[in-house]
Design a protein around this motif. Structure first.
Motif, PDB file in Angstrom:
ATOM      1  N   GLN A 167       7.079   6.669  -9.911  1.00 24.01           N
ATOM      2  CA  GLN A 167       7.154   7.305  -8.588  1.00 24.01           C
ATOM      3  C   GLN A 167       5.789   7.562  -7.955  1.00 24.01           C
ATOM      4  O   GLN A 167       5.696   7.751  -6.744  1.00 24.01           O
ATOM      5  CB  GLN A 167       7.887   8.664  -8.681  1.00 24.01           C
ATOM      6  CG  GLN A 167       9.346   8.578  -9.083  1.00 24.01           C
ATOM      7  CD  GLN A 167       9.540   8.369 -10.574  1.00 24.01           C
ATOM      8  OE1 GLN A 167       8.791   8.913 -11.392  1.00 24.01           O
ATOM      9  NE2 GLN A 167      10.542   7.581 -10.947  1.00 24.01           N
ATOM     10  N   LEU A 205       5.270   2.486  -0.110  1.00 25.62           N
ATOM     11  CA  LEU A 205       6.219   3.597   0.009  1.00 25.62           C
ATOM     12  C   LEU A 205       7.432   3.226   0.860  1.00 25.62           C
ATOM     13  O   LEU A 205       8.524   3.766   0.663  1.00 25.62           O
ATOM     14  CB  LEU A 205       5.517   4.830   0.583  1.00 25.62           C
ATOM     15  CG  LEU A 205       4.402   5.428  -0.286  1.00 25.62           C
ATOM     16  CD1 LEU A 205       3.771   6.647   0.391  1.00 25.62           C
ATOM     17  CD2 LEU A 205       4.909   5.802  -1.671  1.00 25.62           C
ATOM     18  N   ARG A 250       7.256   6.988  -4.599  1.00 22.85           N
ATOM     19  CA  ARG A 250       7.543   8.020  -3.594  1.00 22.85           C
ATOM     20  C   ARG A 250       6.277   8.675  -3.027  1.00 22.85           C
ATOM     21  O   ARG A 250       6.324   9.287  -1.973  1.00 22.85           O
ATOM     22  CB  ARG A 250       8.437   9.112  -4.213  1.00 22.85           C
ATOM     23  CG  ARG A 250       9.812   8.598  -4.603  1.00 22.85           C
ATOM     24  CD  ARG A 250      10.620   8.214  -3.357  1.00 22.85           C
ATOM     25  NE  ARG A 250      11.866   7.536  -3.690  1.00 22.85           N
ATOM     26  CZ  ARG A 250      12.046   6.213  -3.622  1.00 22.85           C
ATOM     27  NH1 ARG A 250      11.034   5.428  -3.255  1.00 22.85           N
ATOM     28  NH2 ARG A 250      13.200   5.676  -3.911  1.00 22.85           N
ATOM     29  N   LYS A 251       5.150   8.589  -3.743  1.00 28.91           N
ATOM     30  CA  LYS A 251       3.921   9.185  -3.211  1.00 28.91           C
ATOM     31  C   LYS A 251       2.706   8.413  -3.711  1.00 28.91           C
ATOM     32  O   LYS A 251       2.730   7.797  -4.778  1.00 28.91           O
ATOM     33  CB  LYS A 251       3.805  10.671  -3.583  1.00 28.91           C
ATOM     34  CG  LYS A 251       3.575  10.964  -5.034  1.00 28.91           C
ATOM     35  CD  LYS A 251       3.346  12.468  -5.278  1.00 28.91           C
ATOM     36  CE  LYS A 251       4.621  13.277  -5.142  1.00 28.91           C
ATOM     37  NZ  LYS A 251       4.442  14.676  -5.635  1.00 28.91           N
ATOM     38  N   GLU A 270       2.877  10.681   1.627  1.00 27.40           N
ATOM     39  CA  GLU A 270       4.320  10.503   1.465  1.00 27.40           C
ATOM     40  C   GLU A 270       4.939  10.124   2.805  1.00 27.40           C
ATOM     41  O   GLU A 270       4.426  10.485   3.864  1.00 27.40           O
ATOM     42  CB  GLU A 270       4.970  11.794   0.951  1.00 27.40           C
ATOM     43  CG  GLU A 270       4.465  12.262  -0.407  1.00 27.40           C
ATOM     44  CD  GLU A 270       5.057  13.604  -0.818  1.00 27.40           C
ATOM     45  OE1 GLU A 270       5.987  13.614  -1.641  1.00 27.40           O
ATOM     46  OE2 GLU A 270       4.569  14.635  -0.308  1.00 27.40           O
ATOM     47  N   HIS A 317       1.718  16.740  -9.928  1.00 28.85           N
ATOM     48  CA  HIS A 317       2.359  15.552  -9.350  1.00 28.85           C
ATOM     49  C   HIS A 317       3.080  14.683 -10.370  1.00 28.85           C
ATOM     50  O   HIS A 317       3.912  13.850  -9.997  1.00 28.85           O
ATOM     51  CB  HIS A 317       1.326  14.738  -8.571  1.00 28.85           C
ATOM     52  CG  HIS A 317       0.828  15.446  -7.352  1.00 28.85           C
ATOM     53  ND1 HIS A 317       1.594  15.591  -6.216  1.00 28.85           N
ATOM     54  CD2 HIS A 317      -0.343  16.110  -7.111  1.00 28.85           C
ATOM     55  CE1 HIS A 317       0.923  16.286  -5.320  1.00 28.85           C
ATOM     56  NE2 HIS A 317      -0.253  16.616  -5.841  1.00 28.85           N
TER      57      HIS A 317
END
Length: 408
Positions: free
Chosen positions: A225, A248, A255-256, A299, A322
């Motif tokens: 992720q 992304l 996700r980030k 993000e 994170h």
């Protein structure tokens, strides 16, 4: 045998990796032109090859399939048109302006068997090679009037396969390098991902035609992720904007993106010279970054637009937050000793290659850092490094994972 690209972690079990065995390009290094070619020293080729073969054997012994850059490029030359196109673009990007020199190079390289042509492109072409057997007086005079000995510069940095492109998830970012010297390296990647039967349909996250630089040593895949990218001497913020937007928006898992702002100096050349991941919660680090760092968290919001949040803090806390970890262990290069750390950072003590969780390949010469890794419970595979280390890159720099298992 694994096919295609799959890489969602720094520590997932390594199944297939791309290497480049050093070749004639190292024997075309000269003291006068080292800075131009981004080298500090001249490795002894025969010994560098022996060390590199030991690296490859170490990986094979752990069940990793090793493929070589020269072979993948050769397998991408699927017909005469592709060969001519590769040769044309290579000479365009080599800056060959003189028409007679270009004609000689086209003839010299084009008449070689495919694999030999690729190896010669990588090694560089000496003017003396072109003069051999020439029946034209002008070929001798033009060489005598210009004391630069190469018709085409060598590509000595190629054994650091980490940089010209990076595998991210099931796709690839094909890079625009910071220096002209290294940008020709990515041309080989272009032909692999356009023509190689196994890799030609790989999704592209970034392309070498972009206007700002991005290099693979600045890209760390911290989890399926979370992608980390260094804002460094060789990777610009505009490039990270483009990469983050594409990855992304289109990847299946990420996700980030964490954009780490690192010092813009040679000793901090890439993010992977600052820290590398060796286990789920353990990282090697450059001792000089144990204080506060700045990271920008990127993000995609629910409105489909990029959102960026600046965070300042210790690397340990940033990684815990994170990656959802309760604790993080940072293992400083040189056991934190100012002298040992400086010496072993010079030979990339923090630049380890994980072949599985808690299992890494390291250079023999970084024995102080290696001791720290073992004390932290990390299994190490030690490879000889006297000559390879002269290029200023470690085991991670020398490897591009093509397939890793997902971390468990």
């Amino acid at each position: 045998m694994e096919t295609g690209i799959h890489n969602t972690s720094e520590i997932g079990r390594l199944k297939k990796v791309l290497l480049h065995r050093p070749g004639g390009e190292l024997e075309n290094l000269m003291p006068e032109y080292l800075e131009r070619l981004l080298f500090d020293d001249i490795p002894y080729l025969k010994e560098a090859q022996r060390e590199h073969d030991a690296f490859a054997d170490c990986l094979r012994n752990q069940g990793v399939e090793v493929v070589y850059l020269t072979d993948l490029v050769t397998q991408s030359i699927v017909d005469g048109d592709v060969k001519r196109d590769l040769l044309r673009q290579f000479l365009d990007e080599s800056g060959v302006k003189d028409p007679r020199m270009r004609e000689n190079l086209e003839s010299y390289l084009g008449n070689l068997p495919d694999k030999e042509m690729v190896a010669t492109m990588m090694a560089g072409v000496r003017k003396s090679q072109l003069r051999q057997g020439s029946a034209r007086l002008g070929d001798y005079l033009s060489a005598a009037e210009d004391d630069y000995p190469f018709a085409v510069d060598p590509l000595p940095n190629l054994y650091f396969t980490r940089d010209p492109f990076a595998t991210i998830g099931t796709g690839v970012s094909l890079h625009k390098m910071h220096t002209t010297t290294r940008n020709r390296e990515t041309l080989f990647g272009k032909f692999i991902f356009e023509h190689h039967p196994e890799y030609k349909n790989t999704p592209r996250w970034y392309d070498r035609g972009e206007t700002s630089s991005l290099e693979g040593g600045d890209i760390l895949i911290l989890s399926p992720q979370v992608l980390a990218v260094g804002i460094s001497q060789r990777t610009r913020e505009d490039s990270i904007d483009t990469l983050a937007e594409t990855v992304l928006s289109h990847s299946q898992t990420f996700r980030k993106v964490l954009a780490f702002n690192i010092p813009k100096t040679r000793s901090f050349m890439h993010l992977d010279t600052v820290f590398t991941m060796v286990d789920r919660d353990k990282f090697t680090v450059h001792p000089n970054i144990l204080a506060s760092m700045t990271v920008f968290v990127m993000e995609i919001g629910e409105d489909g637009k990029m959102k960026i949040q600046q965070e300042d803090g210790r690397l340990e806390d940033i990684l815990k937050e994170h990656l959802g970890l309760d604790r993080v262990t940072l293992i400083p290069c040189g056991q934190g000793s100012e002298i040992d750390a400086a010496r072993e950072q010079w030979s990339d003590g923090s630049n380890t290659l994980a072949i599985g969780p808690g299992e890494v390949v390291v250079y023999s010469r970084n024995y102080v850092t290696n001791r720290s890794l073992e004390e932290a419970g990390i299994k190490i595979h030690v490879i000889p490094s006297a000559e390879l280390s002269r290029g200023r890159g470690g085991p991670r720099c020398m490897s591009m994972p093509l397939w890793r298992e997902d971390p468990q």
